[in-house]
Design a protein around this motif. Sequence first.
Motif, PDB file in Angstrom:
ATOM      1  N   ARG A 249       0.826  -1.204   0.000  1.00 14.66           N
ATOM      2  CA  ARG A 249       0.000   0.000   0.000  1.00 14.66           C
ATOM      3  C   ARG A 249       0.865   1.262   0.000  1.00 14.66           C
ATOM      4  NH1 ARG A 249      -3.928   1.473   4.978  1.00 14.66           N
ATOM      5  NH2 ARG A 249      -1.876   1.593   5.979  1.00 14.66           N
ATOM      6  N   LYS A 251       0.087   5.055   0.619  1.00 17.28           N
ATOM      7  CA  LYS A 251      -1.018   5.862   1.126  1.00 17.28           C
ATOM      8  C   LYS A 251      -1.269   7.108   0.278  1.00 17.28           C
ATOM      9  CE  LYS A 251      -0.650   4.523   6.021  1.00 17.28           C
ATOM     10  NZ  LYS A 251      -0.450   5.033   7.405  1.00 17.28           N
ATOM     11  N   GLU A 252      -2.551   7.379   0.086  1.00 17.26           N
ATOM     12  CA  GLU A 252      -3.037   8.615  -0.534  1.00 17.26           C
ATOM     13  C   GLU A 252      -2.400   8.904  -1.892  1.00 17.26           C
ATOM     14  OE1 GLU A 252      -2.744  11.789   2.270  1.00 17.26           O
ATOM     15  OE2 GLU A 252      -4.139  10.870   3.680  1.00 17.26           O
ATOM     16  N   ASN A 265      -5.942   5.018  -1.739  1.00 21.59           N
ATOM     17  CA  ASN A 265      -4.574   4.506  -1.729  1.00 21.59           C
ATOM     18  C   ASN A 265      -4.221   3.848  -3.055  1.00 21.59           C
ATOM     19  OD1 ASN A 265      -4.197   5.181   1.080  1.00 21.59           O
ATOM     20  ND2 ASN A 265      -5.447   3.399   1.596  1.00 21.59           N
TER      21      ASN A 265
END
Length: 295
Positions: A249, A251-252, A265
């Motif tokens: 992942r 993030k954002e 994500n």
Amino acid sequence: MAKSLYETLEITDKASEAEIKKAYRKLARQYHPDVNKDKGAEDKFKEINSAYEILSDKEKKQQYDMHGDNMFGGQNFHDFSRSHGGGGQGDLDDILRQMFSGGGGFGGASGGFSGFGGGGFGGQQQQQPNLDIETSVTIPFSVSILGGSHSVSVNGERFDIKIPAGVKSGEKMRVKGKGHAQGGRAGDLFLKITVAPSPEYVREGDDLIKTFDVPLYAALFGEKIAIKTLEKEIKLKVPQNTKNGQRFRVKEMGAMNRKTKVRGNLYLEANIVLPKVDELDTDLVEMMKEKLSSE
């Protein structure tokens, strides 16, 4: 009846929706200009995208299935796209959209817009002629995620519109006062947004999924891998013993949620690339056979 759009995607006219999408993704990866540097690959990529835009739209596909290549004046799609794409892919897209929407007249000019979002097209005053214009526009996947300027052509005039980040297919944009003009009144221009599919990314809600290649060495022992994203190149630390299909992942770095103003994500999915045995050192192969044997 000739139906060369299906030939462009290398499928039959009996292909299902899933088969059409699968064929498109395969060919888009094969001929994407970032991957294929052969002469003519870019034109082929444009043809593939245009063919998919028609065959993935139920209404447009129904029209094409009914009339076949007669819609292109009897030409096959390859020749038609060559003769009409000289001004750029945008011009060909505009011709196809007008053709499959009935070829109605368009009008309008550049200007600000508002009302981007759900809901039906704007109404008109009673006893008054409808001066609004309704049409569609296809935007690149990257623009739908990051936002930006996109050029459209209406009634032979080309101008730029500003696309906010995070838009989805089916949303509508209103460009105020840019419809037909009559008696001192001007209607509005309504654009229905279609987001072109991406050969690299899948959007799930506000999240993005991208597959990236991981050499066997990195999967076994760990390594930093450079990955190009829509925004920039990032360095991902792949840990040892990484499994095929394992997700990481970031993030954002997904799509903007236009209601909450929070970005989703980016999930990077590992595709472990195995070396070719016949290219390995003979002694190493023999040692691997001995150590990895199930006996």
